[in-house]
Scaffold this motif. Structure first.
Motif, PDB file in Angstrom:
ATOM      1  N   ILE A   1       0.838  -1.202   0.000  1.00 32.39           N
ATOM      2  CA  ILE A   1       0.000   0.000   0.000  1.00 32.39           C
ATOM      3  C   ILE A   1       0.871   1.249   0.000  1.00 32.39           C
ATOM      4  O   ILE A   1       0.567   2.247  -0.659  1.00 32.39           O
ATOM      5  CB  ILE A   1      -0.925   0.008   1.223  1.00 32.39           C
ATOM      6  N   SER A   2       1.962   1.199   0.729  1.00 36.94           N
ATOM      7  CA  SER A   2       2.840   2.362   0.866  1.00 36.94           C
ATOM      8  C   SER A   2       3.545   2.741  -0.434  1.00 36.94           C
ATOM      9  O   SER A   2       4.160   3.808  -0.513  1.00 36.94           O
ATOM     10  CB  SER A   2       3.889   2.112   1.946  1.00 36.94           C
ATOM     11  N   ASP A   3       3.456   1.902  -1.455  1.00 34.45           N
ATOM     12  CA  ASP A   3       4.055   2.223  -2.761  1.00 34.45           C
ATOM     13  C   ASP A   3       3.168   3.129  -3.591  1.00 34.45           C
ATOM     14  O   ASP A   3       3.569   3.585  -4.670  1.00 34.45           O
ATOM     15  CB  ASP A   3       4.357   0.945  -3.546  1.00 34.45           C
ATOM     16  N   THR A   4       1.954   3.390  -3.127  1.00 38.55           N
ATOM     17  CA  THR A   4       1.060   4.299  -3.830  1.00 38.55           C
ATOM     18  C   THR A   4       1.698   5.678  -3.904  1.00 38.55           C
ATOM     19  O   THR A   4       1.970   6.313  -2.875  1.00 38.55           O
ATOM     20  CB  THR A   4      -0.298   4.390  -3.119  1.00 38.55           C
ATOM     21  N   ALA A   5       1.961   6.124  -5.121  1.00 39.98           N
ATOM     22  CA  ALA A   5       2.693   7.374  -5.333  1.00 39.98           C
ATOM     23  C   ALA A   5       2.764   7.624  -6.839  1.00 39.98           C
ATOM     24  O   ALA A   5       2.278   6.828  -7.638  1.00 39.98           O
ATOM     25  CB  ALA A   5       4.101   7.284  -4.759  1.00 39.98           C
ATOM     26  N   GLU A   6       3.401   8.725  -7.208  1.00 44.59           N
ATOM     27  CA  GLU A   6       3.649   8.994  -8.615  1.00 44.59           C
ATOM     28  C   GLU A   6       5.131   8.767  -8.896  1.00 44.59           C
ATOM     29  O   GLU A   6       5.990   9.149  -8.094  1.00 44.59           O
ATOM     30  CB  GLU A   6       3.260  10.427  -8.989  1.00 44.59           C
ATOM     31  N   TYR A   7       5.400   8.139 -10.024  1.00 41.86           N
ATOM     32  CA  TYR A   7       6.760   7.749 -10.367  1.00 41.86           C
ATOM     33  C   TYR A   7       7.177   8.448 -11.665  1.00 41.86           C
ATOM     34  O   TYR A   7       6.429   8.453 -12.650  1.00 41.86           O
ATOM     35  CB  TYR A   7       6.845   6.224 -10.527  1.00 41.86           C
ATOM     36  N   PHE A   8       8.373   9.018 -11.627  1.00 41.33           N
ATOM     37  CA  PHE A   8       8.878   9.762 -12.772  1.00 41.33           C
ATOM     38  C   PHE A   8      10.176   9.139 -13.272  1.00 41.33           C
ATOM     39  O   PHE A   8      11.099   8.890 -12.494  1.00 41.33           O
ATOM     40  CB  PHE A   8       9.156  11.220 -12.389  1.00 41.33           C
ATOM     41  N   CYS A   9      10.227   8.941 -14.581  1.00 38.79           N
ATOM     42  CA  CYS A   9      11.442   8.515 -15.254  1.00 38.79           C
ATOM     43  C   CYS A   9      12.134   9.764 -15.788  1.00 38.79           C
ATOM     44  O   CYS A   9      11.469  10.720 -16.220  1.00 38.79           O
ATOM     45  CB  CYS A   9      11.080   7.568 -16.389  1.00 38.79           C
ATOM     46  N   ALA A  10      13.468   9.788 -15.748  1.00 36.28           N
ATOM     47  CA  ALA A  10      14.194  10.970 -16.198  1.00 36.28           C
ATOM     48  C   ALA A  10      15.480  10.560 -16.904  1.00 36.28           C
ATOM     49  O   ALA A  10      16.068   9.512 -16.597  1.00 36.28           O
ATOM     50  CB  ALA A  10      14.503  11.889 -15.029  1.00 36.28           C
ATOM     51  N   VAL A  11      15.929  11.400 -17.820  1.00 33.66           N
ATOM     52  CA  VAL A  11      17.130  11.112 -18.593  1.00 33.66           C
ATOM     53  C   VAL A  11      17.985  12.365 -18.717  1.00 33.66           C
ATOM     54  O   VAL A  11      17.478  13.483 -18.785  1.00 33.66           O
ATOM     55  CB  VAL A  11      16.766  10.581 -20.005  1.00 33.66           C
ATOM     56  N   THR A  12      19.287  12.153 -18.705  1.00 34.21           N
ATOM     57  CA  THR A  12      20.207  13.228 -19.010  1.00 34.21           C
ATOM     58  C   THR A  12      21.354  12.661 -19.814  1.00 34.21           C
ATOM     59  O   THR A  12      21.670  11.476 -19.699  1.00 34.21           O
ATOM     60  CB  THR A  12      20.735  13.910 -17.744  1.00 34.21           C
ATOM     61  N   SER A  13      21.985  13.509 -20.592  1.00 29.81           N
ATOM     62  CA  SER A  13      23.138  13.043 -21.359  1.00 29.81           C
ATOM     63  C   SER A  13      24.421  13.160 -20.560  1.00 29.81           C
ATOM     64  O   SER A  13      25.501  12.937 -21.068  1.00 29.81           O
ATOM     65  CB  SER A  13      23.250  13.817 -22.673  1.00 29.81           C
TER      66      SER A  13
END
Lengths: 114, 113
Positions: A83-95
């Motif tokens: 239940i505690s994993d309920t959240a928003e997840y963002f993937c990100a990239v940089t060079s």
């Protein structure tokens, strides 16, 4: 230019079930990849990162991600969610070195159902 | 390790009023600093970044401005707020010059009425 696509805006999953959050990126150069988690009304917290070496990266809270260069993907997985994993997840990239910008996807809201 | 303080945490302002959001960083020196805005369903939008005192780069033309009066202080301002300025504003510091990894503050939620 680099970009990130998170294919699912919302992912509902039952507690203790596995989950995969998908992330694809585009870049003309070598990249560093990140997953961040954001709980409601909080800042972003780093879950894990791929810089080089092993393509399977393990992070906090039991999450892992696999870098696939040929498919330009960096999917996030967890074998059993809480239940505690309920959240928003963002993937990100940089060079990476010399780049000042970290480009984010639009986020995936993970809802864990009891 | 770094700590980023943002204030105020929550702010409700009328249209046309001024804005000042402050960010201070502890535990590092000469960081690259960033302001992001997060609007519902739109992910994170980079607004400004700074590589040093007095050096500001704007990523998107805005009703907003940024300043860096001290090494570890980054301020986001507006002279006249618009309804579209509502959102969650995040300050971030670059933790590693080589990897681009960012460390985020807890955010400031702005509602413009």
């Amino acid at each position: 230019a680099q970009s990130v696509t998170q294919l699912d805006s919302q992912v509902p999953v039952f507690e203790e079930a596995p989950v995969e959050l998908r992330c694809n990126y585009s870049s003309s150069v070598s990249v560093y990849l990140f997953w961040y988690v954001q709980y409601p009304n909080q800042g972003l917290q780093l879950l894990l990162k791929y810089l080089s070496g092993s393509t399977l990266v393990k992070g906090i809270n039991g999450f892992e991600a696999e870098f696939n260069k040929s498919q330009t993907s960096f999917h996030l997985r967890k074998p059993s969610v809480h239940i505690s994993d309920t959240a928003e997840y963002f993937c990100a990239v940089t060079s990476g070195a010399g780049s000042y910008q970290l480009t984010f996807g639009k986020g995936t809201k993970l809802s864990v159902i009891p | 390790s770094q700590t980023i303080h943002q204030w105020p945490a929550t702010l409700v302002q009328p249209v046309g009023s001024p804005l000042s959001l402050e960010c201070t960083v502890e535990g590092t020196s000469n960081p690259n600093l960033y302001w992001y805005r997060q609007a519902a369903g739109r992910g994170l939008q980079l607004l400004f970044y700074s590589v040093g005192i007095g050096q500001i780069s704007s990523e998107v033309p805005q009703n907003l401005s940024a300043s860096r009066p001290q090494d570890r202080q980054f301020i986001l301002s507006s002279k006249k707020l618009l309804l579209s300025d509502s959102g969650f504003y995040l300050c971030a510091s670059r933790t590693s010059a080589n990897t681009g990894e960012l460390f985020f503050g807890e955010g400031s939620r702005l509602t413009v009425l």
